[in-house]
Design an enzyme around this catalytic site. Structure first.
Site, PDB file in Angstrom:
ATOM      1  N   ASP A 174     -56.028 -47.856 -65.494  1.00 37.88           N
ATOM      2  CA  ASP A 174     -55.646 -49.345 -65.604  1.00 37.88           C
ATOM      3  C   ASP A 174     -56.619 -50.317 -66.521  1.00 37.88           C
ATOM      4  O   ASP A 174     -57.763 -49.429 -66.995  1.00 37.88           O
ATOM      5  CB  ASP A 174     -55.296 -49.778 -64.269  1.00 37.88           C
ATOM      6  CG  ASP A 174     -53.919 -50.798 -64.262  1.00 37.88           C
ATOM      7  OD1 ASP A 174     -53.991 -51.777 -64.982  1.00 37.88           O
ATOM      8  OD2 ASP A 174     -53.051 -50.540 -63.524  1.00 37.88           O
ATOM      9  N   HIS A 246     -51.276 -52.162 -69.760  1.00 38.75           N
ATOM     10  CA  HIS A 246     -52.641 -52.118 -68.819  1.00 38.75           C
ATOM     11  C   HIS A 246     -53.576 -50.858 -69.427  1.00 38.75           C
ATOM     12  O   HIS A 246     -54.060 -50.192 -68.880  1.00 38.75           O
ATOM     13  CB  HIS A 246     -51.956 -51.452 -67.538  1.00 38.75           C
ATOM     14  CG  HIS A 246     -51.080 -52.121 -66.596  1.00 38.75           C
ATOM     15  ND1 HIS A 246     -51.727 -53.632 -65.994  1.00 38.75           N
ATOM     16  CD2 HIS A 246     -49.996 -52.510 -66.600  1.00 38.75           C
ATOM     17  CE1 HIS A 246     -50.904 -53.972 -65.168  1.00 38.75           C
ATOM     18  NE2 HIS A 246     -49.662 -53.525 -65.632  1.00 38.75           N
ATOM     19  N   GLU A 311     -45.226 -53.914 -66.880  1.00 35.68           N
ATOM     20  CA  GLU A 311     -45.638 -55.130 -67.206  1.00 35.68           C
ATOM     21  C   GLU A 311     -46.501 -54.920 -68.645  1.00 35.68           C
ATOM     22  O   GLU A 311     -47.487 -55.407 -68.891  1.00 35.68           O
ATOM     23  CB  GLU A 311     -46.896 -55.350 -66.285  1.00 35.68           C
ATOM     24  CG  GLU A 311     -46.219 -55.792 -65.082  1.00 35.68           C
ATOM     25  CD  GLU A 311     -47.363 -56.094 -63.657  1.00 35.68           C
ATOM     26  OE1 GLU A 311     -47.146 -56.851 -62.879  1.00 35.68           O
ATOM     27  OE2 GLU A 311     -48.458 -55.428 -63.815  1.00 35.68           O
TER      28      GLU A 311
END
Length: 552
Positions: A174, A246, A311
């Site tokens: 991440d 990410h 995301e």
């Protein structure tokens, strides 16, 4: 027999009890007998071929295990009389789970690492028949935000096996850290595995840092060890390399993989969503395929590989003439379509490596994924239903009630959490398949898993506090299909966790040393209620073409 977690399908009590004699023998196929012994290690059982002096006699072997594949995967039946203990299992996992059930029928001290002096091991007579309702019963552990040493991962595997949970989803990459060795691209672990500091504030608009470096990574040998350890306990490792968003840790090591190769990145030292995103160009596909191949080889047989997809901020793609030219050459209409194409290409590469791709639900919305891609609908049941209706298998991962980084009470005594509150009762009431779904949609639900995001879980003690006993409730629901019987069984089960050494959150509230206090671990009085978060996510899922980030 009423204090078992998860609750078996059939429980029939009978008079009397069976006592294990010292070094009792388990007779039967070696893989099944070995699984029973592993679950009951404290008893120091032996297998038939380990007994000196020839064949095992009935007097020596009151414990037998047999294979009956007609029972199905992970299923078992146990019959206990004063004279003998008989186990029938569909496979080695079923034998292991039979052993775990027998362990719960013993006194709580059976959950210690060694027997206490003078211990006597007896179980009540009766019959138990059992099989899981769902095939995917898991836990997600984020080791990127806060690295968990290998010992914590192995301990988590043991605790999953105790509760008949069979998937460990390891979030290995991440913005805040890359956590696995790469021999093909060593800067991933040499640069991407550590950050210079970590934020000590937990909400937007605040900037304060601890000034302390944080990092760590697993070698490929560590991954091989973890996978082998897990397989022996009927747990499948599901690695996750979250792309294309990410990506700060990847781009800190290899900036040429970004949409703007001239930009320089650092491993992120704060929480939330970043704009760091990998380019979707062929060079990135080749890079990730090489890294995936290393991980697949280390983990051995790897049925599932999670590639994230959540995301993603696509602004850098839209601003890149090269990337937009690539999109047009592929005949794709929007950056969101390119996002889906990128993930499908990676899924194709994984299929060639023998692994099935898994994604978070944002990756599904364009409808361009491989048909066999598994979707994890973290934003709620409605987007999960859309994915199931579109023909994708799904694993229930909804924020409510399966995100265990939320506090268990809206109380100033709680340590800091992302929000308030998800209780044991909320988890017990959860149903992986809503009653309103059609039979075809329901058939697409593989199971459920709870999520442990570690922005606010810095160590193993905090991990215990967040995971248990909510994880016990989820295990109960995912195995049996409902929370029936859980509340009554929990008090006895907590004694087992005490003996095991699990620092769980007591039902009445945190112990004095588990409280947030007034320092950096204090409970934030303005923590967002989980109900508000779910309303927000529900609104977002009505936008089927959105891959925009939904929650910071």
């Amino acid at each position: 027999m009423t204090d078992l977690i998860p609750r078996p399908r059939v429980i029939e009590a009978a008079p009397g009890s069976f006592e294990f004699v010292p070094h009792a023998v388990v007779s039967g196929p070696a893989d099944l007998a070995g699984a029973v012994r592993r679950a009951l290690a404290v008893l120091d059982l032996r297998q038939g071929d380990e007994v000196p002096g020839g064949p095992v006699t009935p007097r020596q072997a009151p414990i037998s295990v047999e294979r009956d594949e007609s029972l199905g995967p992970e299923a078992y039946a146990v019959s206990v009389t004063p004279e003998a203990l008989r186990i029938v299992a569909g496979d080695a996992a079923g034998a292991l789970y039979a052993g775990q059930t027998l362990r719960q029928l013993l006194p709580p001290d059976a959950f210690r690492s060694v027997p206490l002096p003078g211990a006597r091991w007896t179980i009540p007579c009766g019959r138990i028949e059992d099989a899981p309702r769902f095939s995917w019963r898991g836990a997600h552990l984020d080791v990127s935000r806060h690295f968990m040493p290998k010992r914590e991962v192995l301990r988590m595997i043991d605790l999953l096996a105790v509760h008949k949970l069979n998937r460990l989803h390891l979030h290995l990459a991440d913005d805040q850290g890359w956590r696995v060795e790469s021999r093909a691209y060593p800067l991933l672990h040499e640069i991407g595995s550590h950050r210079t500091r970590t934020t000590t504030k937990h909400f937007r608009g605040e900037a304060a840092f601890d000034g302390t470096p944080h990092g760590g990574h697993y070698t490929l040998a560590d991954l091989a060890e973890i996978a082998s350890y897990a397989r022996a306990r009927a747990v499948t490792i599901v690695p996750e390399i979250d792309v294309p968003g990410h990506a700060s840790a990847i781009l800190a090591a290899y900036p040429w993989l970004g949409a703007d190769p001239s930009r320089r990145y650092e491993v992120l030292d704060r929480w939330g969503i970043s704009q760091a995103i990998l380019s979707p160009l062929p060079g990135t596909i080749d890079f990730l395929t090489a890294v995936f191949a290393e991980i697949v080889e280390a983990l051995g047989h790897l049925p599932y590989f999670h590639i994230g997809g959540d995301e993603c901020v696509l602004d850098d793609w839209a601003a890149s003439a090269e990337i937009m030219g690539h999109r047009q050459s592929l005949g794709l209409a929007t950056p969101a379509d390119l996002h889906a194409w990128f993930l499908r290409r990676l899924a194709d590469e994984l299929a060639g490596l023998g692994s099935r791709a898994v994604v978070w639900d944002e990756a599904f919305v364009s409808g361009m994924l491989r048909e066999d891609t598994i979707v994890m609908p973290w934003r709620g049941v409605q987007v999960g239903r859309r994915a199931a209706a579109a023909g994708h298998d799904i694993v229930a991962t909804s924020v409510f009630p399966l995100y265990f980084d939320y506090a268990e009470a809206a109380s100033p005594e709680e340590p800091v959490a992302i929000g308030d509150a998800i209780t044991v009762g909320d988890v017990t009431a959860f149903r992986p398949v809503p009653g309103s779904w059609t039979a075809e949609e329901a058939g697409r639900v593989l199971g459920a898993q709870f999520q442990l995001w570690t922005e606010r879980i810095p160590d193993g003690r905090t991990l215990d506090y967040r995971a248990w006993p909510r994880g016990c409730a989820m295990a109960h629901v995912a195995w049996s299909g409902s929370g029936e019987g859980f509340a009554g069984a929990l008090p006895a089960h907590l004694h087992r966790l005490d003996a095991y050494g699990v620092e769980y959150r007591p039902p009445e509230g945190p112990r004095p040393w588990q409280r947030g206090g007034t320092g950096t671990r204090r409970h934030h009085p303005g923590a967002v209620p989980v109900s508000q978060v779910m309303r927000h996510l529900e609104e977002l899922t009505h936008e089927p073409d959105s891959t925009r980030p939904s929650l910071g």
